[in-house]
Scaffold this motif. Structure first.
Motif: not given
Length: 562
Positions: A296-302
């Protein structure tokens, strides 16, 4: 003579990324030399590792990627709630030219390829210490990671454009001849496959630890190989070439062995028993350590997915309602008993259409009456989430719910991981089932088993498939399983193309629901048209090569019809 990092990349002849300026602070990135980045005295490889991480920035994303919309809104699974001339509207209606393809990724992926080539050509200068537990030195591991990224970038180009220029390990400069011809479709497939075979045993293995969840593993290399071979075996390329004799858009003739090769690649990963389906379908997209995730490409906590796509009537949270799933996608979800909504004995009730549906429906779609943020969603005419007027809102009476946490009883959204999952085990099972079914005269126990594993995890009861299905019946079932299981994960847009059925599936009228609240408190439901798709065959099976590339490269051959 010093080799400076500001060498220009082939596709756009523009300077490389500026994003790693945050990491290499002593000198502006455009003045960094390869000797500094790949320092022969740096046994920790600090600068080289930052360079490698910046190569990841070109990985595909999924969520609201195309002009603010999911790519699926350019297919038949959704439409954009934005009523202006959006990018996905142009994709869905064929309103684009070679000068303005709405999802042109040529420069992005060739920039990534150039960066990985620089890394591959220079990492051996760095005297990295350390090795994996299996004894693989980190120089080889990092080089394998970079080769995986490069192979993935080539696949992303291949599925859009067909055969593209293959650069090998070369790093071109302005002094080099950049009039490089396209590689054949076959050559591109074999390059990707061979790279995956070469690197798989040099990568980390699953299960991967929390500190390296963004890095490709052996499973990722095999999954990429299986996917590219599935594409290569598919009707668009394998016997269905849109232009006879065109080496860039497919093979010259059909070969059933391509299906077997694709099935064998997927089986290789299945037989390793290092991955499993997550018991919770929803958890796959929320838990970064899910046993189903491959890469996966990390997307951050948001709260980005929620804010972009949530129903608009909730004052406690930002909701832009950007994605409107179609009735066609809703109808693809069957019933909890495993039957389609049109099948005898399914129990489907048109007057109460959202009861007892496939559990994946509730994890993918927000519908009228769905519990959300402490109250039922109201997408009936005049309801809080479909009030009418000029505010952006659902155009189909549905909102997209996938990739979100469980907010049924919450007062507002919270920050959660929103990674872009590029490979997961469920797709591998579906790839295997499709390829093996197409290779055989009739589905065998292995095909049944792969599909039933997914249906069982979904919570269907019974999850089993009727015995004695023909090859064609199993094909239809697998294709529908792909649609509901992988919705909004950027598969449908390309699946319909590789199956070479887009002139039918993407040339139809799409629908939503008109829902009226009656005086008794009940609701009435009526299908309503929302968009007429247009697909121009055969040219729209492939994206046009960017006009700028054709103009500046005398050896660049444009795709048919463009």
């Amino acid at each position: 003579m010093k080799k400076y990092y500001k060498v220009l990349f082939l596709a756009g002849l523009t300077s490389l990324y500026a994003s790693c300026k945050r990491d290499l602070e002593t000198v502006p990135i455009e003045q960094q030399t390869l000797d500094v980045i790949f320092d022969s005295r740096d046994s920790a490889g600090a600068n080289a590792n930052r360079f490698l991480y910046d190569s990841y920035l070109h990985l595909p994303s999924i969520h609201n990627r195309v002009g603010g919309d999911f790519l699926d809104a350019g297919a038949d699974d959704a439409i954009s709630s934005n009523t202006s001339n959006t990018s996905v509207f142009q994709l869905a209606t064929g309103a684009y030219t070679a000068n303005g393809y709405p999802d042109n990724q040529w420069s992005n992926f060739y920039t990534g390829i150039r960066q990985t080539n620089i890394f591959i050509s220079n990492i051996d200068r760095v005297p990295l210490k350390g090795k994996l537990s299996n004894g693989t030195p980190f120089n080889r591991v990092w080089k394998a990671e970079s080769k995986f990224l490069r192979a993935l970038y080539y696949f992303e180009l291949l599925k859009r454009y067909g055969g593209v220029p293959l650069l090998g390990d070369r790093v071109l400069s302005l002094a080099d001849d950049v009039n490089i011809p396209r590689g054949s479709f076959s050559d591109c497939v074999e390059f990707i496959v061979s790279e995956c075979d070469v690197i798989k045993d040099s990568l980390r293995t699953n299960p991967i630890d929390a500190n390296n969840i963004e890095r490709p593993t052996k499973a990722a290399a095999i999954a990429l190989k299986a996917r590219v071979l599935l594409y290569a075996a598919s009707p668009l390329y394998n016997g269905g070439n849109i232009e006879a004799g065109n080496q860039y858009t497919g093979y010259a003739s059909y070969d059933a062995g391509r299906w077997q090769r694709a099935a064998n690649a997927a089986r290789e990963l299945i037989d390793q028993n290092v991955l499993s389906l997550d018991p919770s379908f929803q958890n796959v997209f929320l838990n970064q350590m899910s046993p189903e995730r491959i890469f996966a490409r990390q997307g951050g906590n948001n709260q980005s997915v929620e804010n972009n796509n949530g129903p608009i009537g909730y004052t406690s949270s930002i909701n832009n309602g950007r994605t409107s799933p179609t009735q066609e996608l809703v109808n693809a979800f069957g019933m909890a008993n495993g039957k389609s909504i049109t099948e005898t004995g399914s129990g489907y009730n048109a007057n109460s259409p959202y009861e007892n549906r496939d559990p994946r429906f509730y994890a993918t779609i927000l519908y009228n009456g769905a519990p959300w943020l402490g109250r039922p969603v109201q997408t009936h005419e005049g309801g809080a989430d479909k009030p009418g007027g000029t505010r952006q809102q659902t155009r189909t009476s549905y909102y997209a719910r996938k990739f979100m946490a469980d907010y049924t009883g919450s007062a507002q959204y919270s920050n959660i991981p929103h990674d872009h999952i590029l490979f997961r085990y469920a797709e591998v099972l579906l790839n295997f089932a499709e390829a093996r079914n197409e290779y055989l005269g009739a589905p065998d126990a292995d095909v049944y088993s792969a599909v039933e594993l997914i249906r069982r995890r979904a919570g269907l009861n019974p999850y089993t498939i009727p015995q004695g299905l023909s090859k064609e019946q199993m094909r239809a079932l697998i294709r529908n399983e792909r649609r509901v299981e992988l919705a909004f994960e950027e598969h449908r847009y390309y699946d319909v193309r590789r199956w070479k059925i887009a002139e039918t599936e993407f040339n139809k009228e799409l629908h939503g629901k008109l829902i009226y609240k009656l005086g008794s408190g009940a609701f009435s439901y009526q299908d309503t048209p929302v968009l007429q798709m247009k697909f121009k065959a055969p040219q729209m099976y492939f994206a046009p090569i960017p006009y700028s590339e054709v103009v500046k490269n005398k050896n660049m051959v444009q795709n048919p019809g463009w």
